[in-house]
Design a protein around this motif. Sequence first.
Motif, PDB file in Angstrom:
ATOM      1  N   THR A   1     -21.059   2.126  85.998  1.00 35.76           N
ATOM      2  CA  THR A   1     -22.447   2.455  86.306  1.00 35.76           C
ATOM      3  C   THR A   1     -22.748   2.244  87.779  1.00 35.76           C
ATOM      4  O   THR A   1     -23.307   3.115  88.457  1.00 35.76           O
ATOM      5  CB  THR A   1     -23.407   1.588  85.465  1.00 35.76           C
ATOM      6  N   ALA A   2     -22.361   1.080  88.303  1.00 34.74           N
ATOM      7  CA  ALA A   2     -22.619   0.769  89.713  1.00 34.74           C
ATOM      8  C   ALA A   2     -21.870   1.723  90.631  1.00 34.74           C
ATOM      9  O   ALA A   2     -22.427   2.212  91.625  1.00 34.74           O
ATOM     10  CB  ALA A   2     -22.230  -0.676  90.005  1.00 34.74           C
TER      11      ALA A   2
ATOM     12  N   VAL B   1     -28.694   5.878  80.823  1.00 34.07           N
ATOM     13  CA  VAL B   1     -27.633   6.469  80.005  1.00 34.07           C
ATOM     14  C   VAL B   1     -26.359   5.627  80.080  1.00 34.07           C
ATOM     15  O   VAL B   1     -25.682   5.394  79.074  1.00 34.07           O
ATOM     16  CB  VAL B   1     -27.337   7.913  80.462  1.00 34.07           C
ATOM     17  N   LEU B   2     -26.048   5.123  81.274  1.00 33.31           N
ATOM     18  CA  LEU B   2     -24.777   4.429  81.489  1.00 33.31           C
ATOM     19  C   LEU B   2     -24.848   2.918  81.344  1.00 33.31           C
ATOM     20  O   LEU B   2     -23.853   2.283  81.014  1.00 33.31           O
ATOM     21  CB  LEU B   2     -24.249   4.742  82.901  1.00 33.31           C
ATOM     22  N   ASP B   3     -25.997   2.334  81.622  1.00 31.85           N
ATOM     23  CA  ASP B   3     -26.087   0.893  81.818  1.00 31.85           C
ATOM     24  C   ASP B   3     -25.840   0.119  80.531  1.00 31.85           C
ATOM     25  O   ASP B   3     -26.503   0.332  79.524  1.00 31.85           O
ATOM     26  CB  ASP B   3     -27.465   0.534  82.381  1.00 31.85           C
ATOM     27  N   GLY B   4     -24.914  -0.815  80.597  1.00 33.52           N
ATOM     28  CA  GLY B   4     -24.653  -1.691  79.465  1.00 33.52           C
ATOM     29  C   GLY B   4     -25.154  -3.098  79.692  1.00 33.52           C
ATOM     30  O   GLY B   4     -24.747  -4.028  79.014  1.00 33.52           O
ATOM     31  N   ASN B   5     -26.049  -3.271  80.669  1.00 35.81           N
ATOM     32  CA  ASN B   5     -26.480  -4.620  81.039  1.00 35.81           C
ATOM     33  C   ASN B   5     -28.001  -4.733  81.020  1.00 35.81           C
ATOM     34  O   ASN B   5     -28.619  -5.201  81.964  1.00 35.81           O
ATOM     35  CB  ASN B   5     -25.946  -4.959  82.440  1.00 35.81           C
ATOM     36  N   GLY B   6     -28.602  -4.276  79.934  1.00 33.32           N
ATOM     37  CA  GLY B   6     -30.046  -4.428  79.780  1.00 33.32           C
ATOM     38  C   GLY B   6     -30.857  -3.631  80.764  1.00 33.32           C
ATOM     39  O   GLY B   6     -31.964  -4.010  81.118  1.00 33.32           O
ATOM     40  N   GLN B   7     -30.336  -2.510  81.246  1.00 32.35           N
ATOM     41  CA  GLN B   7     -31.031  -1.622  82.171  1.00 32.35           C
ATOM     42  C   GLN B   7     -31.299  -2.237  83.540  1.00 32.35           C
ATOM     43  O   GLN B   7     -32.066  -1.695  84.333  1.00 32.35           O
ATOM     44  CB  GLN B   7     -32.355  -1.114  81.568  1.00 32.35           C
ATOM     45  N   HIS B   8     -30.701  -3.380  83.860  1.00 28.88           N
ATOM     46  CA  HIS B   8     -30.910  -3.988  85.169  1.00 28.88           C
ATOM     47  C   HIS B   8     -30.395  -3.090  86.295  1.00 28.88           C
ATOM     48  O   HIS B   8     -31.044  -2.936  87.328  1.00 28.88           O
ATOM     49  CB  HIS B   8     -30.214  -5.349  85.244  1.00 28.88           C
ATOM     50  N   LEU B   9     -29.233  -2.507  86.095  1.00 25.42           N
ATOM     51  CA  LEU B   9     -28.670  -1.650  87.127  1.00 25.42           C
ATOM     52  C   LEU B   9     -29.479  -0.367  87.274  1.00 25.42           C
ATOM     53  O   LEU B   9     -29.648   0.136  88.387  1.00 25.42           O
ATOM     54  CB  LEU B   9     -27.212  -1.309  86.798  1.00 25.42           C
ATOM     55  N   ALA B  10     -29.982   0.163  86.172  1.00 22.11           N
ATOM     56  CA  ALA B  10     -30.790   1.383  86.233  1.00 22.11           C
ATOM     57  C   ALA B  10     -32.029   1.166  87.081  1.00 22.11           C
ATOM     58  O   ALA B  10     -32.348   1.960  87.972  1.00 22.11           O
ATOM     59  CB  ALA B  10     -31.179   1.824  84.817  1.00 22.11           C
TER      60      ALA B  10
ATOM     61  N   SER C   1     -30.578  -6.359  90.764  1.00 24.03           N
ATOM     62  CA  SER C   1     -29.610  -6.349  89.656  1.00 24.03           C
ATOM     63  C   SER C   1     -28.964  -7.701  89.415  1.00 24.03           C
ATOM     64  O   SER C   1     -28.619  -8.037  88.282  1.00 24.03           O
ATOM     65  CB  SER C   1     -28.522  -5.311  89.930  1.00 24.03           C
ATOM     66  N   LEU C   2     -28.770  -8.473  90.487  1.00 26.30           N
ATOM     67  CA  LEU C   2     -28.060  -9.752  90.402  1.00 26.30           C
ATOM     68  C   LEU C   2     -26.694  -9.566  89.736  1.00 26.30           C
ATOM     69  O   LEU C   2     -26.224 -10.399  88.974  1.00 26.30           O
ATOM     70  CB  LEU C   2     -28.891 -10.780  89.622  1.00 26.30           C
ATOM     71  N   ASP C   3     -26.061  -8.428  90.031  1.00 26.95           N
ATOM     72  CA  ASP C   3     -24.776  -8.078  89.439  1.00 26.95           C
ATOM     73  C   ASP C   3     -23.711  -8.104  90.526  1.00 26.95           C
ATOM     74  O   ASP C   3     -23.908  -7.566  91.615  1.00 26.95           O
ATOM     75  CB  ASP C   3     -24.857  -6.689  88.799  1.00 26.95           C
ATOM     76  N   SER C   4     -22.560  -8.677  90.213  1.00 26.37           N
ATOM     77  CA  SER C   4     -21.489  -8.809  91.207  1.00 26.37           C
ATOM     78  C   SER C   4     -20.881  -7.460  91.594  1.00 26.37           C
ATOM     79  O   SER C   4     -20.217  -7.358  92.628  1.00 26.37           O
ATOM     80  CB  SER C   4     -20.386  -9.720  90.674  1.00 26.37           C
ATOM     81  N   SER C   5     -21.101  -6.434  90.770  1.00 22.96           N
ATOM     82  CA  SER C   5     -20.548  -5.120  91.078  1.00 22.96           C
ATOM     83  C   SER C   5     -21.374  -4.376  92.118  1.00 22.96           C
ATOM     84  O   SER C   5     -20.946  -3.339  92.614  1.00 22.96           O
ATOM     85  CB  SER C   5     -20.449  -4.270  89.801  1.00 22.96           C
ATOM     86  N   VAL C   6     -22.546  -4.901  92.458  1.00 22.42           N
ATOM     87  CA  VAL C   6     -23.408  -4.282  93.468  1.00 22.42           C
ATOM     88  C   VAL C   6     -23.412  -5.165  94.702  1.00 22.42           C
ATOM     89  O   VAL C   6     -23.876  -6.306  94.656  1.00 22.42           O
ATOM     90  CB  VAL C   6     -24.849  -4.107  92.948  1.00 22.42           C
ATOM     91  N   THR C   7     -22.898  -4.657  95.806  1.00 16.56           N
ATOM     92  CA  THR C   7     -22.833  -5.443  97.041  1.00 16.56           C
ATOM     93  C   THR C   7     -23.291  -4.604  98.221  1.00 16.56           C
ATOM     94  O   THR C   7     -23.116  -3.387  98.247  1.00 16.56           O
ATOM     95  CB  THR C   7     -21.400  -5.940  97.312  1.00 16.56           C
ATOM     96  N   SER C   8     -23.875  -5.272  99.198  1.00 13.59           N
ATOM     97  CA  SER C   8     -24.299  -4.617 100.427  1.00 13.59           C
ATOM     98  C   SER C   8     -23.815  -5.424 101.617  1.00 13.59           C
ATOM     99  O   SER C   8     -23.662  -6.650 101.531  1.00 13.59           O
ATOM    100  CB  SER C   8     -25.827  -4.502 100.460  1.00 13.59           C
ATOM    101  N   ASP C   9     -23.588  -4.739 102.719  1.00 15.98           N
ATOM    102  CA  ASP C   9     -23.123  -5.407 103.936  1.00 15.98           C
ATOM    103  C   ASP C   9     -24.258  -6.025 104.735  1.00 15.98           C
ATOM    104  O   ASP C   9     -24.009  -6.637 105.775  1.00 15.98           O
ATOM    105  CB  ASP C   9     -22.356  -4.426 104.814  1.00 15.98           C
ATOM    106  N   VAL C  10     -25.486  -5.827 104.292  1.00 15.99           N
ATOM    107  CA  VAL C  10     -26.630  -6.405 104.994  1.00 15.99           C
ATOM    108  C   VAL C  10     -27.442  -7.254 104.019  1.00 15.99           C
ATOM    109  O   VAL C  10     -27.380  -7.058 102.805  1.00 15.99           O
ATOM    110  CB  VAL C  10     -27.538  -5.317 105.615  1.00 15.99           C
TER     111      VAL C  10
END
Length: 239
Positions: free
Chosen positions: A48-49, A121-130, A197-206
Amino acid sequence: MYHRTVARLTYRALLGRRRALLLFCLPLLLLVIVSAVRALAGQDDGTTADLLQGFALSAMVPLIGVIAGTGAIGPEIDDGAIVYLLAKPIKRSTIVSTKLLVAIGVSVVFSALPTLLAGLVLDGNGQHLAVAFAVAAAAASIAYSAIFLMLGVLTRHAVVVGLVYALVWEGVIGNVVPGARTLSVQQWSLAIAQRISLDSSVTSDVSLTTGVVFLVLVTAVAGWFAAHKLRTLKLAGEE
Protein backbone atom coordinates in the motif's frame (compact mmCIF):
# COMPACT_ATOMS: atom_id res chain seq x y z
CA MET A 1 -9.67 37.79 -2.93
CA TYR A 2 -12.33 35.68 -4.67
CA HIS A 3 -14.35 36.66 -7.73
CA ARG A 4 -17.29 34.45 -8.69
CA THR A 5 -17.25 35.25 -12.41
CA VAL A 6 -13.52 34.57 -12.70
CA ALA A 7 -14.01 31.33 -10.77
CA ARG A 8 -16.86 30.21 -13.03
CA LEU A 9 -14.83 30.88 -16.18
CA THR A 10 -11.85 29.04 -14.72
CA TYR A 11 -13.94 26.01 -13.77
CA ARG A 12 -15.32 25.88 -17.30
CA ALA A 13 -11.82 26.02 -18.75
CA LEU A 14 -10.46 23.30 -16.46
CA LEU A 15 -13.43 20.96 -16.74
CA GLY A 16 -13.83 21.25 -20.48
CA ARG A 17 -13.96 18.07 -22.53
CA ARG A 18 -10.23 17.63 -23.18
CA ARG A 19 -8.86 18.56 -19.76
CA ALA A 20 -11.63 16.72 -17.92
CA LEU A 21 -10.66 13.57 -19.79
CA LEU A 22 -7.06 13.93 -18.65
CA LEU A 23 -8.13 14.69 -15.08
CA PHE A 24 -10.28 11.54 -14.93
CA CYS A 25 -7.79 9.21 -16.61
CA LEU A 26 -5.06 9.31 -13.97
CA PRO A 27 -7.31 8.62 -10.93
CA LEU A 28 -9.09 5.90 -12.89
CA LEU A 29 -5.75 4.29 -13.73
CA LEU A 30 -4.77 4.38 -10.05
CA LEU A 31 -8.01 2.67 -9.01
CA VAL A 32 -7.63 0.02 -11.71
CA ILE A 33 -4.07 -0.72 -10.56
CA VAL A 34 -4.93 -0.98 -6.87
CA SER A 35 -7.94 -3.18 -7.64
CA ALA A 36 -5.71 -5.55 -9.59
CA VAL A 37 -3.07 -5.55 -6.84
CA ARG A 38 -5.73 -6.23 -4.19
CA ALA A 39 -7.12 -9.14 -6.22
CA LEU A 40 -3.69 -10.65 -6.80
CA ALA A 41 -1.82 -9.89 -3.57
CA GLY A 42 -4.47 -9.02 -0.98
CA GLN A 43 -4.01 -6.41 1.74
CA ASP A 44 -0.46 -5.49 2.70
CA ASP A 45 0.84 -2.32 4.38
CA GLY A 46 4.15 -2.34 2.53
CA THR A 47 2.50 -2.72 -0.87
CA THR A 48 0.00 0.00 0.00
CA ALA A 49 2.72 2.47 0.99
CA ASP A 50 4.87 1.67 -2.05
CA LEU A 51 2.00 2.07 -4.51
CA LEU A 52 0.52 5.20 -2.99
CA GLN A 53 3.93 6.85 -2.83
CA GLY A 54 5.35 5.47 -6.06
CA PHE A 55 2.35 6.18 -8.28
CA ALA A 56 -0.16 8.43 -6.51
CA LEU A 57 2.15 10.87 -4.75
CA SER A 58 5.10 10.92 -7.14
CA ALA A 59 3.26 10.74 -10.49
CA MET A 60 -0.50 11.28 -10.35
CA VAL A 61 -0.59 14.23 -7.95
CA PRO A 62 2.06 16.38 -9.72
CA LEU A 63 0.61 15.60 -13.17
CA ILE A 64 -2.86 16.64 -12.07
CA GLY A 65 -1.24 19.74 -10.58
CA VAL A 66 0.26 20.51 -14.00
CA ILE A 67 -3.12 20.17 -15.70
CA ALA A 68 -4.99 22.24 -13.12
CA GLY A 69 -2.32 24.84 -12.36
CA THR A 70 -1.28 25.68 -15.91
CA GLY A 71 -4.80 25.27 -17.26
CA ALA A 72 -6.21 27.82 -14.83
CA ILE A 73 -4.48 30.75 -16.55
CA GLY A 74 -1.99 29.61 -19.18
CA PRO A 75 -4.39 29.14 -22.13
CA GLU A 76 -5.91 32.60 -21.57
CA ILE A 77 -2.46 34.17 -21.77
CA ASP A 78 -1.48 32.09 -24.80
CA ASP A 79 -4.53 33.00 -26.89
CA GLY A 80 -4.72 36.60 -25.69
CA ALA A 81 -8.10 36.20 -23.99
CA ILE A 82 -6.54 37.39 -20.73
CA VAL A 83 -6.64 40.99 -22.00
CA TYR A 84 -10.43 41.00 -21.78
CA LEU A 85 -10.26 39.87 -18.16
CA LEU A 86 -7.51 42.34 -17.27
CA ALA A 87 -9.56 45.16 -18.79
CA LYS A 88 -12.30 44.58 -16.22
CA PRO A 89 -12.25 46.51 -12.91
CA ILE A 90 -10.87 43.51 -11.02
CA LYS A 91 -7.63 43.56 -9.07
CA ARG A 92 -5.04 41.38 -10.71
CA SER A 93 -4.17 39.85 -7.36
CA THR A 94 -7.82 38.83 -7.08
CA ILE A 95 -7.66 37.19 -10.50
CA VAL A 96 -4.65 35.14 -9.46
CA SER A 97 -6.00 34.21 -6.02
CA THR A 98 -9.34 33.15 -7.50
CA LYS A 99 -7.72 31.03 -10.18
CA LEU A 100 -5.38 29.52 -7.61
CA LEU A 101 -8.29 28.56 -5.34
CA VAL A 102 -10.08 26.94 -8.28
CA ALA A 103 -6.93 25.07 -9.33
CA ILE A 104 -6.42 23.88 -5.74
CA GLY A 105 -10.02 22.70 -5.51
CA VAL A 106 -9.81 20.75 -8.76
CA SER A 107 -6.41 19.27 -7.85
CA VAL A 108 -7.53 18.14 -4.41
CA VAL A 109 -10.71 16.53 -5.74
CA PHE A 110 -8.90 14.63 -8.49
CA SER A 111 -5.84 13.76 -6.36
CA ALA A 112 -6.70 13.37 -2.69
CA LEU A 113 -10.06 11.61 -3.08
CA PRO A 114 -8.77 8.92 -5.49
CA THR A 115 -5.75 8.43 -3.24
CA LEU A 116 -8.06 7.91 -0.27
CA LEU A 117 -10.19 5.42 -2.22
CA ALA A 118 -7.10 3.58 -3.44
CA GLY A 119 -5.78 3.40 0.10
CA LEU A 120 -9.08 2.05 1.41
CA VAL A 121 -8.99 -0.69 -1.21
CA LEU A 122 -5.43 -1.72 -0.33
CA ASP A 123 -4.94 -0.76 3.30
CA GLY A 124 -4.73 -3.58 5.81
CA ASN A 125 -3.94 -1.33 8.76
CA GLY A 126 -7.23 0.26 9.77
CA GLN A 127 -7.18 2.80 6.92
CA HIS A 128 -4.32 4.74 8.56
CA LEU A 129 -2.27 4.71 5.38
CA ALA A 130 -5.26 5.70 3.25
CA VAL A 131 -5.95 8.79 5.35
CA ALA A 132 -2.25 9.63 5.67
CA PHE A 133 -1.58 9.61 1.94
CA ALA A 134 -4.86 11.39 1.16
CA VAL A 135 -3.88 14.27 3.46
CA ALA A 136 -0.38 14.28 1.95
CA ALA A 137 -1.87 14.35 -1.56
CA ALA A 138 -4.08 17.30 -0.60
CA ALA A 139 -1.13 19.21 0.85
CA ALA A 140 1.01 18.49 -2.22
CA SER A 141 -1.86 19.52 -4.53
CA ILE A 142 -1.96 22.97 -2.95
CA ALA A 143 1.76 23.55 -3.50
CA TYR A 144 1.76 22.11 -7.02
CA SER A 145 -1.22 24.25 -8.03
CA ALA A 146 0.62 27.40 -6.95
CA ILE A 147 3.87 26.38 -8.64
CA PHE A 148 2.29 25.47 -11.96
CA LEU A 149 -0.05 28.46 -11.99
CA MET A 150 3.03 30.64 -11.56
CA LEU A 151 4.63 28.85 -14.51
CA GLY A 152 1.48 29.53 -16.52
CA VAL A 153 2.02 33.25 -15.97
CA LEU A 154 5.76 33.15 -16.58
CA THR A 155 6.03 31.15 -19.80
CA ARG A 156 4.04 30.03 -22.80
CA HIS A 157 5.67 26.61 -22.41
CA ALA A 158 4.31 26.07 -18.89
CA VAL A 159 2.93 22.60 -19.65
CA VAL A 160 6.27 21.37 -21.02
CA VAL A 161 8.22 22.88 -18.12
CA GLY A 162 5.67 21.53 -15.67
CA LEU A 163 5.86 18.02 -17.11
CA VAL A 164 9.66 18.07 -16.97
CA TYR A 165 9.53 19.20 -13.36
CA ALA A 166 6.85 16.67 -12.40
CA LEU A 167 8.35 13.66 -14.17
CA VAL A 168 12.08 14.36 -13.93
CA TRP A 169 12.55 16.28 -10.69
CA GLU A 170 9.71 14.89 -8.57
CA GLY A 171 9.47 11.48 -10.20
CA VAL A 172 13.16 10.62 -10.67
CA ILE A 173 15.68 13.02 -9.12
CA GLY A 174 13.60 13.63 -6.00
CA ASN A 175 13.45 9.90 -5.35
CA VAL A 176 17.07 9.05 -6.18
CA VAL A 177 19.39 11.95 -5.35
CA PRO A 178 19.64 12.38 -1.55
CA GLY A 179 20.32 16.13 -1.58
CA ALA A 180 17.47 16.86 -3.99
CA ARG A 181 14.94 15.12 -1.77
CA THR A 182 14.91 18.02 0.67
CA LEU A 183 13.72 20.27 -2.18
CA SER A 184 10.92 17.99 -3.30
CA VAL A 185 7.22 18.69 -2.75
CA GLN A 186 6.74 14.95 -2.64
CA GLN A 187 9.12 14.60 0.32
CA TRP A 188 7.53 17.54 2.14
CA SER A 189 4.08 16.01 1.83
CA LEU A 190 5.46 12.57 2.63
CA ALA A 191 6.56 13.94 6.02
CA ILE A 192 2.88 14.59 6.75
CA ALA A 193 1.94 11.06 5.70
CA GLN A 194 4.67 9.65 7.92
CA ARG A 195 3.41 11.55 10.94
CA ILE A 196 -0.24 10.59 10.43
CA SER A 197 0.32 6.93 9.59
CA LEU A 198 2.95 6.20 12.25
CA ASP A 199 3.96 3.31 9.98
CA SER A 200 7.57 2.25 9.46
CA SER A 201 6.92 1.70 5.75
CA VAL A 202 6.35 5.44 5.26
CA THR A 203 9.51 7.54 5.53
CA SER A 204 10.54 11.03 4.49
CA ASP A 205 13.93 12.68 4.26
CA VAL A 206 12.63 15.83 5.93
CA SER A 207 11.01 16.46 9.30
CA LEU A 208 7.34 17.34 9.68
CA THR A 209 8.17 20.92 10.63
CA THR A 210 10.46 21.38 7.64
CA GLY A 211 7.90 19.84 5.29
CA VAL A 212 5.01 22.01 6.47
CA VAL A 213 7.09 25.19 6.48
CA PHE A 214 8.32 24.59 2.93
CA LEU A 215 4.84 23.69 1.65
CA VAL A 216 3.38 26.91 3.06
CA LEU A 217 6.35 29.02 1.96
CA VAL A 218 6.43 27.71 -1.62
CA THR A 219 2.66 28.10 -2.01
CA ALA A 220 2.73 31.67 -0.71
CA VAL A 221 5.77 32.74 -2.74
CA ALA A 222 4.52 31.16 -5.97
CA GLY A 223 1.09 32.77 -5.57
CA TRP A 224 2.61 36.17 -4.79
CA PHE A 225 5.03 36.01 -7.69
CA ALA A 226 2.28 35.00 -10.12
CA ALA A 227 0.20 38.00 -9.01
CA HIS A 228 3.26 40.27 -9.30
CA LYS A 229 4.01 39.12 -12.85
CA LEU A 230 0.38 39.48 -13.89
CA ARG A 231 0.45 43.10 -12.69
CA THR A 232 3.32 43.78 -15.08
CA LEU A 233 1.27 42.75 -18.10
CA LYS A 234 0.30 45.90 -19.95
CA LEU A 235 -2.80 46.36 -22.04
CA ALA A 236 -2.80 48.40 -25.23
CA GLY A 237 -3.40 52.00 -24.33
CA GLU A 238 -2.12 51.74 -20.78
CA GLU A 239 0.42 54.32 -19.68
